[in-house]
Design an enzyme around this catalytic site. Structure first.
Site, mmCIF file in Angstrom:
data_model
loop_
_atom_site.group_PDB
_atom_site.id
_atom_site.type_symbol
_atom_site.label_atom_id
_atom_site.label_comp_id
_atom_site.label_asym_id
_atom_site.label_seq_id
_atom_site.Cartn_x
_atom_site.Cartn_y
_atom_site.Cartn_z
ATOM 1 N N HIS A 1 -13.834 -122.576 -72.032
ATOM 2 C CA HIS A 1 -13.462 -123.999 -72.097
ATOM 3 C C HIS A 1 -12.741 -124.293 -73.402
ATOM 4 C CE1 HIS A 1 -14.875 -128.448 -71.453
ATOM 5 N NE2 HIS A 1 -13.670 -128.386 -72.010
ATOM 6 N N HIS B 1 -8.657 -125.927 -74.590
ATOM 7 C CA HIS B 1 -7.379 -126.493 -74.136
ATOM 8 C C HIS B 1 -6.272 -126.014 -75.069
ATOM 9 C CE1 HIS B 1 -9.334 -129.550 -71.479
ATOM 10 N NE2 HIS B 1 -10.333 -129.319 -72.306
ATOM 11 N N HIS C 1 -14.119 -131.311 -65.559
ATOM 12 C CA HIS C 1 -14.828 -132.014 -66.616
ATOM 13 C C HIS C 1 -15.646 -133.102 -65.930
ATOM 14 C CE1 HIS C 1 -12.011 -129.979 -69.196
ATOM 15 N NE2 HIS C 1 -12.367 -130.642 -70.278
ATOM 16 N N GLU D 1 -19.214 -135.883 -69.194
ATOM 17 C CA GLU D 1 -18.941 -135.953 -70.639
ATOM 18 C C GLU D 1 -18.940 -137.433 -71.036
ATOM 19 O OE1 GLU D 1 -14.912 -135.073 -71.903
ATOM 20 O OE2 GLU D 1 -15.528 -134.657 -73.969
ATOM 21 N N ASP E 1 -13.559 -126.008 -76.828
ATOM 22 C CA ASP E 1 -12.829 -127.181 -76.325
ATOM 23 C C ASP E 1 -11.453 -127.377 -76.986
ATOM 24 O OD1 ASP E 1 -12.529 -129.261 -74.547
ATOM 25 O OD2 ASP E 1 -13.941 -130.615 -75.495
ATOM 26 N N ASP E 2 -11.420 -128.064 -78.126
ATOM 27 C CA ASP E 2 -10.157 -128.340 -78.828
ATOM 28 C C ASP E 2 -10.394 -128.009 -80.294
ATOM 29 O OD1 ASP E 2 -8.689 -129.941 -76.562
ATOM 30 O OD2 ASP E 2 -10.683 -130.835 -76.704
HETATM 31 N N1 ADE Z 1 -8.708 -132.700 -72.747
HETATM 32 C C1 ADE Z 1 -8.898 -132.009 -73.862
HETATM 33 N N2 ADE Z 1 -10.160 -132.128 -74.300
HETATM 34 C C2 ADE Z 1 -10.793 -132.954 -73.418
HETATM 35 C C3 ADE Z 1 -12.109 -133.462 -73.336
HETATM 36 N N3 ADE Z 1 -13.051 -133.159 -74.231
HETATM 37 N N4 ADE Z 1 -12.398 -134.289 -72.310
HETATM 38 C C4 ADE Z 1 -11.455 -134.595 -71.406
HETATM 39 N N5 ADE Z 1 -10.209 -134.139 -71.437
HETATM 40 C C5 ADE Z 1 -9.873 -133.312 -72.452
HETATM 41 ZN ZN ZN Z 2 -12.311 -129.913 -72.271
#
Ligand code: ADE
Ligand code: ZN
Length: 348
Positions: free
Chosen positions: A22, A24, A199, A202, A282-283
């Site tokens: 997970h 992006h 997703h 969240e 994630d990011d």
């Molecule tokens: N795109 C990138 N990170 C995300 C996240 N945490 N939730 C939803 N979309 C995303």
């Molecule tokens: Zn994500």
């Protein structure tokens, strides 16, 4: 960090072999690279004095606005090659050997999918040679654009599909966009042989996890934290062995659970309830982290024992959309490597 961790332990956690399920691509761009590409391509980013301050927000909507601006800055084949290569390089430095990453092709307005995939594939190939990291692509569908746009999106994905495009995801702002309207497009993706994930839970309710499972027939849930509001669903997911791709640092930005040491943090509760939890980033630069750090905080803050970390790693590999024979081989090798690393650790 709640618990004092020795630098030996930190090094050990960082070196463990890992599979990231997970992350992006657009959220993994280093701030310096984002600034450079924006300047080169004539895109204005939020004004800030320090490069690191570009990544500043404390909720999902504000985060997605910065994510959108950054995505506008990625234009040429070489831009895509570079960001993919850099993402994989950083992950490899955290011990990552295998990665399934989301891409958001619709976020690069006007850039043809073919150009994006060409650059991404070049970055994947270079990183595989330089860092021995294998990777696969999961195009993420922007739920905010609705299911009709989703059908066009799937057409584009299929037109640019190679063996490396293994699945379809559903992401962006969850709360007002439930999964059920995407039932048709997800069914078509499944018929086309793509794996499915979404997703859910969240920023949206536990009902969106249920909807993603029942309507969309996803195989994994990304995040899933609000499942703690629905004990029956927790039992079902535990019994079905559903895998959750959790991202500890993300919860500090996009959920009400800002304190990772809190006894009621959902990732801790999910693990304690016997759910199959994996640890992901994630990011990473956008949430001031990397995969190694996610493992450190899982151990230091979220109560994951070393055995829990090993289980999370092997669960990730098991849930990966890879050939079963390869998975079995890697799983045996990684388990041995992890055991040896733990055994070599000086006893306190
Ligand atoms: N795109 C990138 N990170 C995300 C996240 N945490 N939730 C939803 N979309 C995303
Ligand atoms: Zn994500």
């Amino acid at each position: 960090m709640n618990q004092q961790m020795t630098s030996d332990m930190r090094q050990l956690l960082r070196r463990l072999p890992k599979a990231e399920l997970h992350i992006h691509l657009e959220g993994a761009i280093r701030p310096g690279t984002a600034m450079e590409l924006a300047a080169k391509n004539g895109v204005s980013l939020p004004v800030c004095d320090r490069v690191e301050d570009l990544y500043s927000y404390d909720n999902l909507m504000d985060f997605l606005a910065v994510y959108g601006a950054i995505s506008d800055s990625i234009v040429t084949v070489d831009d895509f090659r570079r960001i993919t290569y850099e993402m994989l390089q950083s992950a490899a430095e955290s011990g990552c050997r295998y990665m399934e990453f989301f891409v958001s092709p619709h976020a690069h307005k006007g850039v043809p999918f073919a150009r994006q995939f060409e650059g991404i594939r070049a970055g994947m190939a270079e990183a595989e040679t330089d860092f021995l990291i294998t990777s696969r692509i999961i195009p993420g569908m922007n739920r905010e654009l609705g299911p009709e746009a989703g059908e066009d999106y799937l057409d584009e994905v299929l037109a640019n599909r190679g063996e490396d495009v293994i699945g379809l995801g559903l992401d962006y702002n969850e709360a007002p966009f439930p999964p059920e309207p995407f039932v048709g497009v997800f069914a078509r993706a499944r018929r086309e042989g793509l794996h499915l994930t979404a997703h859910a839970g969240e920023s949206g309710p536990a009902a969106y996890i249920r909807g993603s499972l029942d309507a969309l027939k996803v195989e994994r849930i990304d995040h899933g934290y609000n499942i703690v509001d629905d004990p029956d669903l927790m039992v079902r997911c535990r019994d079905e062995g559903l895998v959750f791709t959790c991202c500890p640092s993300t919860t500090k930005y996009t959920t009400p659970w800002r304190d990772l040491t809190a006894p009621d943090h959902p990732i801790r509760r999910m693990k304690e309830a016997g759910l199959k939890v994996t640890i992901n980033s994630d990011d990473p630069p956008m949430f001031a982290t990397d995969l190694g750090w996610e493992f450190e905080i899982a151990h230091g803050d979220l109560g994951f024992s070393l055995a829990d970390l090993k289980a999370a790693i092997l669960t990730s590999l098991d849930a990966a959309w890879l050939d079963d024979t390869v998975k079995r081989e890697w799983s045996a090798d990684w388990a041995r490597e992890i055991d040896e690393a733990f055994a070599a650790m000086p006893q306190p």
